[in-house]
Scaffold this active site. Structure first.
Site, short mmCIF file in Angstrom:
data_model
loop_
_atom_site.label_atom_id
_atom_site.label_comp_id
_atom_site.label_asym_id
_atom_site.label_seq_id
_atom_site.Cartn_x
_atom_site.Cartn_y
_atom_site.Cartn_z
N ARG A 137 61.42 48.49 66.83
CA ARG A 137 61.79 48.28 68.22
C ARG A 137 60.55 48.43 69.10
O ARG A 137 59.70 49.28 68.85
CB ARG A 137 62.85 49.30 68.66
CG ARG A 137 64.20 49.13 67.95
CD ARG A 137 65.20 50.14 68.47
NE ARG A 137 66.50 49.99 67.84
CZ ARG A 137 67.44 49.13 68.24
NH1 ARG A 137 67.20 48.35 69.28
NH2 ARG A 137 68.59 49.06 67.62
N ASP A 168 69.37 37.17 66.92
CA ASP A 168 69.39 36.42 68.18
C ASP A 168 68.61 37.12 69.28
O ASP A 168 67.99 36.46 70.12
CB ASP A 168 70.83 36.14 68.61
CG ASP A 168 71.62 37.42 68.88
OD1 ASP A 168 71.29 38.45 68.27
OD2 ASP A 168 72.56 37.38 69.69
N ASP A 215 74.66 39.81 59.20
CA ASP A 215 75.96 39.60 59.84
C ASP A 215 76.36 38.13 59.89
O ASP A 215 77.53 37.82 60.09
CB ASP A 215 75.96 40.15 61.27
CG ASP A 215 75.87 41.66 61.31
OD1 ASP A 215 76.19 42.29 60.29
OD2 ASP A 215 75.46 42.20 62.35
N GLY A 258 79.41 44.35 60.95
CA GLY A 258 79.90 43.22 61.73
C GLY A 258 80.45 43.68 63.05
O GLY A 258 81.66 43.70 63.26
N GLU A 313 83.35 46.55 61.34
CA GLU A 313 83.14 47.68 62.24
C GLU A 313 83.50 47.35 63.69
O GLU A 313 83.76 48.25 64.49
CB GLU A 313 81.69 48.16 62.17
CG GLU A 313 80.66 47.10 62.55
CD GLU A 313 79.23 47.62 62.43
OE1 GLU A 313 79.03 48.83 62.64
OE2 GLU A 313 78.33 46.82 62.13
N VAL A 350 73.91 50.26 52.67
CA VAL A 350 73.86 49.71 51.32
C VAL A 350 73.95 48.19 51.37
O VAL A 350 73.35 47.48 50.56
CB VAL A 350 75.00 50.30 50.46
CG1 VAL A 350 75.14 49.53 49.15
CG2 VAL A 350 74.75 51.77 50.18
N GLY A 634 71.08 23.67 31.25
CA GLY A 634 71.22 22.61 32.24
C GLY A 634 71.40 21.23 31.67
O GLY A 634 71.45 20.26 32.42
N GLU A 693 66.07 23.13 28.75
CA GLU A 693 66.30 23.07 27.31
C GLU A 693 66.14 21.68 26.71
O GLU A 693 65.86 21.54 25.52
CB GLU A 693 67.71 23.59 26.99
CG GLU A 693 68.82 22.79 27.67
CD GLU A 693 70.19 23.40 27.48
OE1 GLU A 693 70.34 24.26 26.59
OE2 GLU A 693 71.12 23.02 28.23
#
Length: 842
Positions: A137, A168, A215, A258, A313, A350, A634, A693
């Site tokens: 900050r 933002d 978020d 959130g 939240e 976390v 693949g 492969e």
């Protein structure tokens, strides 16, 4: 001989992500820009990294563009991938790259917090969590004196282009800084802080933003860098919690981040099959207490032993009052109500920690490359833009318009205008919310049930391994609408030979209580088989479809499933019972189904491959001077190898589309020798080479490792690694689960439009046999007939054109691979015979 000498006017189409036995891919389109491979831009790759701290505070006189990269706001997984991509792409484009350490604080303080970066300075950053250049900050930057100092520091370092990765708030501050830039320079000259000649060449500040936020709260983009990594942590935690919840018949209330955006809570609810969710954009229409208790009670009445409620939240009720986890827990545990043994789990930071998942690494890398291009193309009239993604397409969008829309969401929530708040989120957000409500309220909403005369839709499924989330979503939709959903176990082989077995035949009804627990399960609970309907006996399959009175066919699988739908469509003239609507949901780690840029399972596969390669690379770095050659799956599609190479920072990638020759190997050996010659004292010295492969009939991972070891003559070591079926994954990734739910429901809705007994109309309708796919920025249904005739490379079992092919050049650029020669194309047919006989010259 074809030679890759430069990347002129490179137009990179979308890219996709991998999935569980079938993975996910996302398409990203880069705007056309010249990518030179000139020797002077390659030379720094082999030089020692100098002290990145500027030697003096004086502005250097140079014609080279100087670009600064900065991370700001809350950290998110993938930010280091952004910095790596921007630094290396800037150097590749002939620019000087700088990093601003500690966010805006570094801009204000200057000095050694603004450092020139060399190629090797960002080695190994892809696999690191957080942001290695820091974020902090900075209250000083909020005031004009702080911005004056920041402008001075940039001018002293000769910087007038800034790439910022943040939320933002950080990007809004950057745009304001850009708008004030001319006046800031004028004030610095007027006060004598700078001379007019020092500012003359830097009258405009070019800024490009990248959105780093777990978020996913910025409007205008489907995903922000770090959001899927955070979602992965949440789903992993909920998957663990479910085991305890089921064992003890408990309820758990899981709080996720959130504050103003419910994306994490919504997607976690979809991916884990939660019983109820709380998000700020969409409170319950009436009394949330009654609605939640009713749904939980109904689920318990069905026999469910666990209850999972996920709450953001920032969750609110219709009156704007906050809903807390404790309030939800007390309601679930109320002895006069449900009386459930309830616990609260708050995941906290976390969710933000750890390394980035494959998707976030690729998103960060591709958006970082696009950001460098955007900042170089910007003019004084260009508005500040940010790099967004819509479905699979990377695009540039005006920054402030997105910021304004984001703030409108928060304002709408504060004013309790929740319909507006939902409309301001992206289209996928609203669709996923509807999908969640459809799958959690099975048989509980009579309003969405069809009349009795219309509920004759049956489902025949041939899902590939790991597509249980799609099966669950399709069954939930059918049951909610009053359709009868049928499972065909073990594909067409099971259908043809075991449909009438006793006591359990291959054709069975779904038990919703069992299916409801499939959201996080790996593999395929109803089995799968590669056998085509033609192999099982087309007449037998047609007769069985008529016998069981199927009105529609929904298949989930890879290229075999695509081939199966093609066979069924072609057999309609001979067998009228096959004149029913049918659609395919592509699911294969190879991502080789025509009609889509993304297949379910691809994201899970990439996560597994990236995790494997991270461990291998750690070993290679610890041992120093070691190269690992990793063989990927693949089929004849190089998607897994290419996207895996993008996610782990591979030195080289070999794919079937490009081929492999002895000359290519020789050039790469020389390149590795040069790298290790100039590698003294460097950390993170491990190198990876990825090979598909089926790239070559001769060269495989072991042989290439042996060749490298022999040609190194003691200068470095090499080993091979073959993850094999580990790449098909265990637990599906959250992205694969969420997309499975959304796309499966769209498939059933498409089939539902036809109703029942529509054989004559279906026969002549090309949209009655389709593949659902993500193409660019759209989800589309494409007729099988069009795909099989125009877009399918049948011998190689892949689309004729692949959107991700241009990404291999990004892997080469950021991996520092120099120019190399492509293999000569094979001669075929009469020409090959004539050349061998000496009749015709090569």
């Amino acid at each position: 001989m074809r030679v890759v000498s430069s990347l002129r006017d490179l137009f990179l189409r979308p890219f996709s992500v991998l999935f569980y036995p079938f993975q996910t891919i996302f398409a990203f389109i880069f705007r056309s820009t010249s990518f030179g491979l000139d020797s002077h831009t390659r030379r720094p790759l082999f030089s020692q990294s100098a002290d990145p701290t500027p030697t003096t505070p004086k502005m250097a006189v140079t014609t080279r563009k100087k670009i600064a990269i900065m991370t700001s706001g809350g950290d998110s997984p993938g930010m280091n991938g952004v910095v790596r991509a921007c630094v290396r792409m800037a150097i590749h484009m002939g620019c000087d790259a700088y990093c601003v350490y500690e966010g805006y604080e570094g801009l204000v303080r200057g000095g050694d917090l603004i450092r020139k970066m060399e190629w090797y300075d960002v080695r190994g950053w892809l696999s690191e969590g957080g942001t290695l250049i820091g974020t902090a900050r900075c209250m000083a930057f909020y005031e004009r004196p702080g911005r004056l100092t920041a402008a001075k520091n940039l001018i002293l370092n000769g910087i007038d282009a800034l790439i910022i990765c943040g939320g933002d708030g950080s990007l809004t501050g950057a745009d304001r800084f850009r708008q004030e830039w001319p006046s800031l320079l004028d004030e610095l000259v007027a006060t004598g802080e700078l001379q007019a000649e020092q500012t003359h060449a830097y009258r405009h500040l070019n800024i490009v933003g990248l959105v780093g936020s777990i978020d996913n709260d910025l409007s205008g983009t489907d995903a922000t860098i770090g959001c899927y990594s955070a979602l992965s942590r949440i789903c992993y935690a909920v998957d663990l919690i479910e085991a305890t919840a089921s064992s003890h018949s408990r309820a758990f209330v899981v709080e996720v981040m959130g504050r103003h955006c419910g994306w994490l809570a919504l997607m976690a609810g979809v991916a884990t099959g939660a019983d109820f969710i709380f998000i700020p954009e969409k409170p319950s229409e009436a009394n949330w207490r009654e609605e939640m208790c009713n749904i939980v009670h109904q689920h318990r009445a069905l026999g469910k032993r666990k209850t999972i409620v996920i709450i953001a939240e920032g969750a609110l009720d219709r009156q704007g009052s906050k809903i807390t986890p404790t309030m939800v827990k007390d309601l679930l545990a109320d002895k006069d109500g449900l009386g459930l043994d309830t616990r609260i789990t708050t995941l906290g930071h976390v969710q933000r920690g750890g390394t980035a998942v494959a998707y976030d690494r690729m998103l960060a890398t591709l958006q970082g490359v696009e950001a460098v291009k955007a900042v170089l193309e910007a003019t004084p009239e260009t508005k500040t833009c940010f790099i967004a993604i819509t479905e699979n397409k990377i695009i540039r969008k005006p920054l402030m318009e997105a910021v304004i829309d984001t703030k409108r969401v928060s304002k709408a929530i504060d004013q309790q205008d929740f319909d507006l708040a939902m409309s301001l989120r992206d289209h996928e957000f609203a669709e996923q919310y509807k999908s969640f409500m459809m799958t959690t309220a099975v048989k509980l909403d009579d309003e969405i049930m069809l009349p009795e005369s219309e509920n004759r839709l049956h489902q025949c499924r041939r899902p590939a391994g790991g597509m249980n989330a799609a099966v669950r979503a399709g069954v939930a939709y059918c049951l909610s609408r009053g359709h009868e959903a049928k499972a065909i176990h073990n594909g067409f082989a099971g259908f043809a030979r075991h449909h009438g077995d006793k006591p359990f035949g291959a054709v069975r009804d779904f038990d919703w209580l069992e299916v409801d627990g499939w959201a996080s399960k790996g593999g395929s609970e109803i089995g799968t088989n590669r056998e085509l309907p033609g192999d099982s006996g087309m007449e037998t399959i047609a007769n069985l479809i008529e016998q069981y009175r199927f009105d529609a066919l929904f298949l989930i699988g890879g290229f075999e499933a695509f081939h199966a739908v093609s066979q069924l469509r072609k057999a309609r003239d001979q067998y009228p019972s096959l004149c029913i609507p049918m659609t395919l949901l592509p699911a294969t780690i190879s991502n080789n189904v025509p009609g889509t840029e993304y297949s379910l399972g691809s994201d899970t596969c990439l996560n597994e491959l990236v995790d494997y390669c991270d461990k291998i690379k750690q070993s290679a770095s610890a041992t120093r001077r070691r190269v690992f050659v990793i063989e990927t799956q693949g089929g004849r599609s190089g998607y897994v190898a290419t996207l895996g190479g993008l996610g782990v920072g591979a030195s080289s990638v070999y794919t079937p589309e490009e081929g492999l020759s002895l000359e290519m190997l020789a050039q790469d050996v020389r390149h590795l020798k040069e790298i290790f010659t100039h590698d003294s004292g460097q950390s993170r010295a491990g190198r990876l080479i990825l090979i598909n492969e089926k790239t070559s009939k001769v060269y495989n991972a072991k042989l290439i490792a042996d060749i490298l070891r022999d040609e190194a003559h003691g200068r470095f070591e090499s080993r091979e690694g073959i993850p094999g079926h580990m790449q098909q994954g265990g637990v599906p990734s959250p992205m694969d689960r969420c997309r499975a739910v959304r796309l499966a429901i769209k498939c059933i809705q498409h089939l539902e439009k036809y109703g029942s007994n529509v054989h004559n109309r279906v026969k002549n309708d090309p949209m009655s046999a389709t593949v659902i796919g993500i193409k660019g920025a759209s989800v589309v249904f494409t007729p099988i007939k069009k795909l099989e005739e125009e877009e399918t490379d049948w011998p190689n079992r892949r689309p004729k054109a692949a959107f991700w092919l241009g990404m291999k050049e990004v892997v080469n650029i950021l991996g520092g691979r120099p120019t190399y020669s492509l293999p000569e194309p094979d001669l075929t047919g009469i020409k090959a015979k004539d050349v061998k006989r000496g009749i015709e010259a090569v």
